[in-house]
Design a protein around this motif. Structure first.
Motif, PDB file in Angstrom:
ATOM      1  N   GLU A   1       3.950   1.482  -1.000  1.00 31.51           N
ATOM      2  CA  GLU A   1       4.640   1.595  -2.281  1.00 31.51           C
ATOM      3  C   GLU A   1       3.699   2.187  -3.328  1.00 31.51           C
ATOM      4  N   ALA A   2       2.456   1.739  -3.304  1.00 27.59           N
ATOM      5  CA  ALA A   2       1.483   2.253  -4.264  1.00 27.59           C
ATOM      6  C   ALA A   2       1.253   3.749  -4.066  1.00 27.59           C
TER       7      ALA A   2
ATOM      8  N   LYS B   1      -3.161   2.512  -8.872  1.00 26.44           N
ATOM      9  CA  LYS B   1      -2.411   1.556  -8.043  1.00 26.44           C
ATOM     10  C   LYS B   1      -2.767   1.714  -6.573  1.00 26.44           C
ATOM     11  N   ALA B   2      -2.821   2.985  -6.142  1.00 24.25           N
ATOM     12  CA  ALA B   2      -3.126   3.232  -4.733  1.00 24.25           C
ATOM     13  C   ALA B   2      -4.498   2.669  -4.391  1.00 24.25           C
TER      14      ALA B   2
ATOM     15  N   SER C   1       4.021   5.684  -5.551  1.00 18.19           N
ATOM     16  CA  SER C   1       4.051   5.710  -7.014  1.00 18.19           C
ATOM     17  C   SER C   1       3.304   6.914  -7.597  1.00 18.19           C
TER      18      SER C   1
ATOM     19  N   ALA D   1      -4.322  -1.165  -4.075  1.00 20.15           N
ATOM     20  CA  ALA D   1      -3.643  -1.639  -2.858  1.00 20.15           C
ATOM     21  C   ALA D   1      -4.497  -1.348  -1.630  1.00 20.15           C
TER      22      ALA D   1
ATOM     23  N   TYR E   1       0.847  -1.195   0.000  1.00 18.11           N
ATOM     24  CA  TYR E   1       0.000   0.000   0.000  1.00 18.11           C
ATOM     25  C   TYR E   1       0.892   1.259   0.000  1.00 18.11           C
TER      26      TYR E   1
END
Lengths: 292, 292
Positions: B262-263, B271-272, B266, B275, B260
């Motif tokens: 990492e997302a 992506k967020a 990004s 996650a 999460y």
DNA sequence: GATCTGTCTATTGTAGATAAAAGACAGAAC
DNA sequence: GTTCTGTCTTTTATCTACAATAGACAGATC
């Protein structure tokens, strides 16, 4: 004074109205049911009726002796609960008076001004704090965060999330759900009010609350429904406060509500969402306009 | 007793620790700052230190005479505020004991059991009521609505709405926003805990709260941030209560958090969201599993 | 002149007391 | 046998009082 007897006085007044329409009162439990109070209070009311020679009371017989006169009623100021009085005083202060954000709130001073004990004020502030307008510094004062633009934006952001979700749930309620019937009644009230808008536009606030609460209830989520309390109180006082163009604003809102109701009725999620968004946007604008 | 002196006792204990690391204490205002209490309390602490011959105090000179011994400290039971004590007792009762929904809650009885006055219990219940687990019948008792499956579902529904929105805001925070630094620190803590998971899995609860609160704060919305209190308290007691597979559950949650994080890093909203959804879903399952 | 201390005052947190209101129970009336 | 009333007990809502704590001000110290 330990406890105000506002429950008694309010129930007494309501019971006087019942008495005006009948020649003999029903049983104590039944009266309690109707008035929403305990038998203890019912009996206190009956005793007082007897003293005032309004009824002849002997066990199950409670015969009406005479019609109530205006001076039989308790004055309305005495029937409001302390919590209501405190709420009104407080809201007047923070909405009307010098409501600069950051101001300190003093329990003792508030209590003195309202003419009540500190305990009640304190409990009110604790309850009120969930509305996000005040904040406590432990062992010290409360801070007024103020009815600011940020507040209004944060409030409406959440409101929009919740109401969109509730509206989406609403359209998928089964046809035999009681909400549909209630929606129909509310629609009728809208049409009636709109037909006589010049005289009745002041009643809109109450209808607005009733309608949106119905929508929120479709969420079946206590947090969403509870949150509506905040919206309701803000809009309630907001309506009392900002009267510019009230007639026109309310007429427009009524029209929007009708479109919204129709969209809900269509069972079409996309239509409902659109109507909901449109109304919420204008509600938001109205609210923001009233903030300096 | 009018007011517990827990603020004093707690600050006294913390001040003892400061004293152990220096040969002379700073000025009164500075101590007040460090300990987060008023000068009045600081002076009370210094007086007591003097009596206990821990320091020699003469105006600006506060020289340490000896190291504190274990028995110089107040017992930890005495440093908790009344509100904390009431909360714990109450949560134990409703989570552990017979917590049948619909049960009545009695202020007087609770107060007697906890050994405190009714005022404090009453104020606690008012504050606690915003968590949706109890409800007041005016002029009468409180009703326990219970930590039920519906409660958990309603809670997680709102949580998911709020956290998804907050996560979406988070990814678009400017690079120089302090939240990114905090996120990096939290990530490090995650890696450290994961590296020694067998010994440290019990510390997860606190880290979990810290991480999600950071995400929620990105919303810049007081209602969303405040709502996190409810989630935090529920999960807090939930972790204390349901220990089955704790190690494994927490390890999994840590992994999910890292993905999460990492997302979020990004800056990619999709992506967020993915996650976030994944983690929230497993959090929801965990919570639901613990309800009978 | 800035910061600190001594002293004093004001406010909060909590307990205890009391009237109002709710509610329980047994016997009376239907 | 159900519903009602009379009586009694328990609980809540609210006030008042007081110790703990915060906070203000003037004079002392650096």
């Amino acid at each position: 004074m330990a406890k105000q007897n506002t429950v008694f006085k309010d129930a007494y007044n309501r019971c006087l109205k019942l008495l005006a329409e009948t020649s003999s009162l029903p049983s104590e439990p039944e009266l309690g049911q109707v008035l929403g109070v305990s038998r203890t209070t019912v009996r206190a009311i009956l005793s007082r009726f007897e003293e005032a020679q309004l009824i002849a009371w002997d066990k199950r017989k409670k015969n009406v002796l005479r019609q109530p006169r205006p001076d039989d009623y308790f004055p309305t100021e005495e029937t409001d609960s302390l919590a209501e009085i405190i709420e009104r005083s407080f809201m007047r202060r923070i909405l009307a008076g010098g409501a600069e954000p950051g101001m300190q709130i003093n329990e003792l001073e508030l209590a003195r001004e309202i003419g009540t004990g500190t305990t009640s004020v304190r409990e009110f502030l604790i309850r009120f704090s969930r509305f996000g307008l005040i904040e406590k510094r432990p062992n010290s004062h409360w801070i007024l965060k103020g009815f600011t633009r940020e507040f209004a934006l944060e409030l409406t952001e959440v409101r929009e999330m919740f109401e969109l979700r509730s509206a989406a749930r609403f359209v998928s309620l089964p046809d035999d759900h009681p909400a549909w019937e209630e929606l129909r009644e509310i629609e009728t009230l809208h049409r009636e009010m709109l037909a006589d808008i010049d005289n009745r536009y002041r009643e809109f606030s109450e209808l607005d609350e009733q309608f949106h609460l119905l929508v929120h209830k479709a969420s079946s989520n206590r947090f969403i429904v509870d949150f509506y309390d905040i919206i309701a109180i803000v809009f309630h006082y907001h309506y009392q406060w900002n009267k510019t163009n009230a007639r026109q604003r309310n007429a427009r809102a009524l029209e929007e509500h009708l479109a919204y109701i129709e969209a809900l009725r269509s069972h079409d999620p996309a239509k409902a969402e659109q109507a909901c968004r449109r109304h919420l946007q204008s509600a938001r604008e109205t609210l923001l306009q009233s903030i300096p």
